[in-house]
Design a protein around this motif. Sequence first.
Motif, PDB file in Angstrom:
ATOM      1  N   VAL A  52     -10.043   2.976   8.396  1.00 18.79           N
ATOM      2  CA  VAL A  52      -9.481   3.722   7.266  1.00 18.79           C
ATOM      3  C   VAL A  52      -8.366   2.875   6.669  1.00 18.79           C
ATOM      4  O   VAL A  52      -7.777   2.043   7.356  1.00 18.79           O
ATOM      5  N   ARG A  53      -8.101   3.101   5.404  1.00 18.28           N
ATOM      6  CA  ARG A  53      -6.981   2.407   4.753  1.00 18.28           C
ATOM      7  C   ARG A  53      -5.741   3.263   4.888  1.00 18.28           C
ATOM      8  O   ARG A  53      -5.771   4.466   4.639  1.00 18.28           O
ATOM      9  N   GLU A  54      -4.659   2.620   5.278  1.00 20.11           N
ATOM     10  CA  GLU A  54      -3.373   3.318   5.378  1.00 20.11           C
ATOM     11  C   GLU A  54      -2.335   2.536   4.590  1.00 20.11           C
ATOM     12  O   GLU A  54      -2.298   1.314   4.645  1.00 20.11           O
ATOM     13  N   SER A  55      -1.504   3.273   3.872  1.00 20.67           N
ATOM     14  CA  SER A  55      -0.423   2.647   3.108  1.00 20.67           C
ATOM     15  C   SER A  55       0.825   2.611   3.963  1.00 20.67           C
ATOM     16  O   SER A  55       1.211   3.603   4.560  1.00 20.67           O
ATOM     17  N   ARG A  56       1.436   1.454   3.998  1.00 20.63           N
ATOM     18  CA  ARG A  56       2.701   1.267   4.709  1.00 20.63           C
ATOM     19  C   ARG A  56       3.663   0.611   3.740  1.00 20.63           C
ATOM     20  O   ARG A  56       3.607  -0.594   3.524  1.00 20.63           O
ATOM     21  N   GLY A  57       4.486   1.459   3.150  1.00 22.48           N
ATOM     22  CA  GLY A  57       5.402   0.950   2.137  1.00 22.48           C
ATOM     23  C   GLY A  57       4.631   0.549   0.897  1.00 22.48           C
ATOM     24  O   GLY A  57       3.886   1.331   0.332  1.00 22.48           O
ATOM     25  N   SER A  58       4.738  -0.697   0.495  1.00 26.25           N
ATOM     26  CA  SER A  58       4.048  -1.173  -0.707  1.00 26.25           C
ATOM     27  C   SER A  58       2.735  -1.875  -0.392  1.00 26.25           C
ATOM     28  O   SER A  58       2.070  -2.379  -1.280  1.00 26.25           O
ATOM     29  N   THR A  59       2.365  -1.925   0.889  1.00 25.22           N
ATOM     30  CA  THR A  59       1.127  -2.603   1.259  1.00 25.22           C
ATOM     31  C   THR A  59       0.121  -1.610   1.829  1.00 25.22           C
ATOM     32  O   THR A  59       0.480  -0.545   2.328  1.00 25.22           O
TER      33      THR A  59
END
Length: 177
Positions: A83-90
């Motif tokens: 799955v794609r997870e957002s961490r801050g701006s990435t």
Amino acid sequence: RVRVTLDNYRTPPIQFTGARLRRTPRTTPAQPETPLGATISRREEYVGETVLTVTLEGRNAPLTRLSLDADEKLFMRAVTVAVRESRGSTSEEVTVASGTIYRVALDGAPVRAGLDLPLSHTPAGRELLVHIHNGDSPPLKVTGLRVMHRPVNLLFIAPAAGTYHLIAGNSQATPPS
């Protein structure tokens, strides 16, 4: 992991020499699996790998199994689900399951197949990334897939007979368009 915290601020510390964790049987059977609508929205071919982007019809559903359909009579592939997870701006991919799928259907022999990949993940979004590792074999022709999940039940004790309303969501959020 299991964490045990003892509140002993009124008594002297207790010394432990060991602990034993015993599993008790479930008192109620698990909910049966039901299909969750899923479609292959994108297919990308890379050297040695096929990446399927799977769009789910819902989010926050406890997924239990991914089944792939393929027509080949003889194959074996390693599969990774992410799955794609957002961490801050990435944004980064996080692996949630991996395993091997296969089929052996030779003339005159009984067919043996394992096309299911167990899942134990509740994605916050509506997208799964299925990486099929082809190695030096030709890309696997995936003709379809199924995603299974366990429904989540809501149970509450009504203090009296009457009409009750379930209100869900964030009243301060912008409605979906």
